[in-house]
Design a protein around this motif. Structure first.
Motif, PDB file in Angstrom:
ATOM      1  N   VAL A 153       0.872  -1.345  -0.124  1.00 18.69           N
ATOM      2  CA  VAL A 153      -0.001   0.089   0.032  1.00 18.69           C
ATOM      3  C   VAL A 153       0.796   1.260  -0.039  1.00 18.69           C
ATOM      4  N   SER A 154       0.503   2.303  -0.779  1.00 15.94           N
ATOM      5  CA  SER A 154       1.217   3.869  -0.766  1.00 15.94           C
ATOM      6  C   SER A 154       0.436   4.603   0.206  1.00 15.94           C
ATOM      7  N   ILE A 155       1.242   5.290   0.652  1.00 17.76           N
ATOM      8  CA  ILE A 155       0.791   6.595   1.628  1.00 17.76           C
ATOM      9  C   ILE A 155       0.968   7.738   0.859  1.00 17.76           C
ATOM     10  N   ALA A 156      -0.225   8.472   0.787  1.00 15.64           N
ATOM     11  CA  ALA A 156      -0.127   9.961   0.567  1.00 15.64           C
ATOM     12  C   ALA A 156      -0.088  10.750   1.632  1.00 15.64           C
ATOM     13  N   HIS A 157       0.934  11.345   2.014  1.00 12.88           N
ATOM     14  CA  HIS A 157       1.492  12.294   3.027  1.00 12.88           C
ATOM     15  C   HIS A 157       0.929  13.694   2.936  1.00 12.88           C
ATOM     16  N   CYS A 158      -0.044  14.092   3.579  1.00 16.52           N
ATOM     17  CA  CYS A 158      -0.551  15.449   3.381  1.00 16.52           C
ATOM     18  C   CYS A 158      -0.480  16.601   4.651  1.00 16.52           C
ATOM     19  N   PRO A 159       0.839  16.900   4.708  1.00 22.61           N
ATOM     20  CA  PRO A 159       1.249  17.661   5.813  1.00 22.61           C
ATOM     21  C   PRO A 159       0.346  18.875   6.217  1.00 22.61           C
ATOM     22  N   ALA A 160       0.233  19.534   5.140  1.00 21.78           N
ATOM     23  CA  ALA A 160      -0.566  20.850   5.344  1.00 21.78           C
ATOM     24  C   ALA A 160      -2.025  20.709   5.990  1.00 21.78           C
ATOM     25  N   SER A 161      -2.684  19.387   5.431  1.00 18.28           N
ATOM     26  CA  SER A 161      -4.021  19.147   6.131  1.00 18.28           C
ATOM     27  C   SER A 161      -3.822  18.590   7.388  1.00 18.28           C
ATOM     28  N   ASN A 162      -2.892  18.046   7.812  1.00 16.00           N
ATOM     29  CA  ASN A 162      -2.748  17.277   9.128  1.00 16.00           C
ATOM     30  C   ASN A 162      -2.397  18.245  10.067  1.00 16.00           C
ATOM     31  N   THR A 163      -1.784  19.375   9.733  1.00 16.10           N
ATOM     32  CA  THR A 163      -1.638  20.601  10.650  1.00 16.10           C
ATOM     33  C   THR A 163      -3.046  21.507  10.846  1.00 16.10           C
ATOM     34  N   ARG A 164      -3.461  21.718   9.732  1.00 18.92           N
ATOM     35  CA  ARG A 164      -4.734  22.842   9.545  1.00 18.92           C
ATOM     36  C   ARG A 164      -5.800  22.006  10.458  1.00 18.92           C
ATOM     37  N   LEU A 165      -5.925  20.569  10.236  1.00 24.86           N
ATOM     38  CA  LEU A 165      -7.092  20.115  10.862  1.00 24.86           C
ATOM     39  C   LEU A 165      -6.805  19.555  12.145  1.00 24.86           C
ATOM     40  N   LYS A 166      -5.488  19.926  12.630  1.00 26.68           N
ATOM     41  CA  LYS A 166      -4.943  19.413  13.797  1.00 26.68           C
ATOM     42  C   LYS A 166      -5.037  18.010  13.792  1.00 26.68           C
ATOM     43  N   SER A 167      -4.738  17.156  12.911  1.00 30.06           N
ATOM     44  CA  SER A 167      -4.963  15.900  12.956  1.00 30.06           C
ATOM     45  C   SER A 167      -3.523  15.072  13.607  1.00 30.06           C
ATOM     46  N   GLY A 168      -2.505  15.712  13.264  1.00 32.35           N
ATOM     47  CA  GLY A 168      -1.281  14.936  14.076  1.00 32.35           C
ATOM     48  C   GLY A 168      -0.217  15.002  13.136  1.00 32.35           C
ATOM     49  N   LEU A 169       1.086  14.514  13.401  1.00 30.49           N
ATOM     50  CA  LEU A 169       2.408  14.766  12.685  1.00 30.49           C
ATOM     51  C   LEU A 169       2.754  13.305  12.262  1.00 30.49           C
ATOM     52  N   CYS A 170       2.772  13.435  10.822  1.00 31.95           N
ATOM     53  CA  CYS A 170       2.879  11.933  10.126  1.00 31.95           C
ATOM     54  C   CYS A 170       4.431  11.563  10.483  1.00 31.95           C
ATOM     55  N   PRO A 171       4.828  10.630  10.727  1.00 32.07           N
ATOM     56  CA  PRO A 171       6.367  10.115  10.863  1.00 32.07           C
ATOM     57  C   PRO A 171       6.677   9.255   9.534  1.00 32.07           C
ATOM     58  N   VAL A 172       6.827  10.489   8.680  1.00 36.72           N
ATOM     59  CA  VAL A 172       7.306   9.927   7.389  1.00 36.72           C
ATOM     60  C   VAL A 172       8.608   9.137   7.136  1.00 36.72           C
ATOM     61  N   ARG A 173       9.320   9.742   8.070  1.00 35.03           N
ATOM     62  CA  ARG A 173      10.959   8.805   8.011  1.00 35.03           C
ATOM     63  C   ARG A 173      10.502   7.340   8.594  1.00 35.03           C
ATOM     64  N   LYS A 174      10.041   7.224   9.542  1.00 32.97           N
ATOM     65  CA  LYS A 174       9.726   5.919   9.994  1.00 32.97           C
ATOM     66  C   LYS A 174       9.073   5.209   9.026  1.00 32.97           C
ATOM     67  N   TYR A 175       8.248   5.505   8.025  1.00 29.93           N
ATOM     68  CA  TYR A 175       7.407   4.773   7.032  1.00 29.93           C
ATOM     69  C   TYR A 175       8.446   4.227   6.009  1.00 29.93           C
ATOM     70  N   LEU A 176       9.320   5.438   5.537  1.00 30.78           N
ATOM     71  CA  LEU A 176      10.314   5.050   4.566  1.00 30.78           C
ATOM     72  C   LEU A 176      11.119   4.242   4.984  1.00 30.78           C
ATOM     73  N   ASP A 177      11.562   4.229   6.466  1.00 28.61           N
ATOM     74  CA  ASP A 177      12.485   3.176   6.868  1.00 28.61           C
ATOM     75  C   ASP A 177      11.742   1.781   7.088  1.00 28.61           C
ATOM     76  N   ASN A 178      10.703   1.745   6.803  1.00 28.46           N
ATOM     77  CA  ASN A 178       9.894   0.551   7.027  1.00 28.46           C
ATOM     78  C   ASN A 178       9.367  -0.199   5.652  1.00 28.46           C
ATOM     79  N   ASN A 179      10.123   0.361   4.441  1.00 27.12           N
ATOM     80  CA  ASN A 179       9.651   0.231   3.128  1.00 27.12           C
ATOM     81  C   ASN A 179       8.239   0.585   2.707  1.00 27.12           C
TER      82      ASN A 179
END
Ligand SMILES: Nc1nc2[nH]cnc2c(=O)[nH]1
Ligand SMILES: [Zn+2]
Length: 445
Positions: A288-314
């Protein structure tokens, strides 16, 4: 009109991989929308002297101009553009019912749909988004307007008619039978255009709006037509709690989608912020692919997505603007917000979580292409790929980037130009945009 044969001579920048940025001065030849040759300036000169390019349009880039691959927006909502920059005072579930569903309901009006979508597609192309993965609305005909617009404006696009069958106060949902019928009809209608740039995507909104019966039926449709399937996953903690309450037979949010056969290598999930390690393993295993949407995650106060961790986990990750949860339609903005979010995670005690500008550039181009499974066609300048590209002029009139005297070598200067564009550039610096060899924006002529 496709300019049949083009050869660009000058600075070329594109990512081979997350850690391998290629920047060199050379040439790139394009025939019938495809990249056919690439090489050094010396090779260009020799071939040109031998007459190889006699029937080509030769485009010599100026000193501070360079060519990069077109941007890929892995997740945005075309019908939500009239709300961009508005209604960002609520978190996800309230935001949907207060602002978003009432707006999307208006797309039963085809005139309204056609007008908004024309503006949206042009806005994205102006910002250098040569490929977009769109959510439409619940409406079959309304979403076909988006398909027609992308075809007319020559944007590469994956487009989904949104599916929802769970009741909500806005009355914005379909019954299951109608929904399944309309999704198949939508796919068949898109296929009728036989357009090489636009493809349908099966689009269950998320597990709050779709029950397992509908999710399973939609997974079957995507299997039957070998279409991509896109949705939202684990964006907001209240959303996660609600999904788990409604699906008490599943241990995790990803588990709900997995039970319905949604998770596979054709699947793109937006957000995926609050994942357990078990979910990360599951998503990576399923491709599965992830679409990382940082602007939305901040504006809707959803959270901080750990992209580095995801990249490190293939996990395969691309960037999304997620308008109108996101307040900016530009992937240049998404690159910066992705860098910022990753740095905030590092500042919060996660060592080495920040992503560099070169990695952000990869996510905006090659990473997005991989996330959408379009990397055989686009994402960088490999010979054989289709020519989706942006001609960047760093010091163009009106640019926010000023020129100062420098002591850099030519090679250092080339890297600096791209770096400053990533940090400071905007649509004014994108002076030409090409999709499959066709020029769709031109500020030079
Ligand atoms: N950001 C965002 N999240 C969603 N989850 C379900 N629908 C939506 C939407 O329209 N935007
Ligand atoms: Zn979204």
């Amino acid at each position: 009109m496709v300019q049949e044969k083009l050869v660009f001579v000058g600075l070329l920048a594109s990512s081979k991989s997350l850690k391998d940025l290629s920047i060199f001065t050379g040439f790139l030849a394009v025939e019938h929308g495809k990249i056919t040759r690439q090489g050094s300036i010396a090779e260009f000169e020799a071939m040109n002297n031998a007459g190889t390019f006699s029937d080509y349009n030769i485009i010599k880039l100026k000193n501070d101009q360079f060519l990069i691959p077109g941007f890929v927006d892995c997740h945005t909502h075309a019908p939500q553009f009239p709300n961009i920059g508005l209604g960002l005072d609520r978190a996800l579930l309230e935001w949907l019912s207060k602002y978003t569903f009432p707006l999307e309901k208006r797309y039963s009006n085809l005139e309204f749909a056609a007008k908004v979508y024309d503006t949206v597609v042009q806005r994205l192309l102006t910002n250098g988004t040569t490929t977009a993965c769109y959510f439409g609305s619940l409406h079959l005909e309304g979403t076909l307007e988006l398909v027609k617009t992308a075809i007319k404006r020559n944007q590469r696009a994956l487009i989904g008619k949104v599916s929802m069958n769970v009741k909500n106060d806005t009355g914005y949902y379909n019954n299951t039978e109608k929904e399944i019928e309309e999704v198949e009809k939508f796919i068949q209608e898109v296929f009728k255009y036989k357009n090489e740039l636009v493809q349908p995507v099966v689009t269950p909104r998320f597990a709050v709006s779709c029950d397992k019966e509908l999710l399973t039926a939609l997974a079957n449709i995507s299997q039957k037509y070998q279409c991509r399937i896109q949705s939202h996953l684990s964006e907001n903690r209240d959303e996660v709690d609600y999904v788990l309450k409604m699906n008490s037979d599943c241990k995790t949010y990803s588990g709900v989608y997995n039970k319905c056969q949604i998770l596979n290598e054709r699947c793109i999930m937006a957000h995926a912020i609050h994942l357990s390690d078990e979910e990360i393993r599951l998503l990576a295993h399923k491709g599965v692919s992830i679409a990382h949407c940082p602007a939305s995650n901040t504006r809707l106060k959803s959270g901080l997505c750990p992209v580095r961790k995801y990249l490190d986990n293939n996990l395969t990750v691309g960037l999304g603007t997620d308008v109108s949860g996101g307040d900016n339609a530009s992937i240049i903005d998404a690159m910066r917000r992705a860098m910022d979010v990753s740095t905030h995670l590092e500042l919060n005690g996660n060592n080495d979580y920040s992503i560099s500008w070169k990695e952000a550039f990869y996510l905006a181009t090659m990473g997005g292409a991989r996330a959408l499974k379009l990397d055989d066609k686009i994402g960088n300048f490999d010979v054989g790929k289709e020519f989706d590209a942006l001609l960047i002029d760093v010091y163009v009139n009106g640019s926010q980037i000023d020129e100062y005297e420098s002591t850099e070598s030519a090679a250092e200067h080339a890297v600096s130009l791209l770096q400053r564009f990533v940090y400071l550039g905007d649509d004014r610096n994108i002076v030409q945009v090409y999709v499959r060899g066709k020029k769709v924006k031109d500020l030079l002529n």
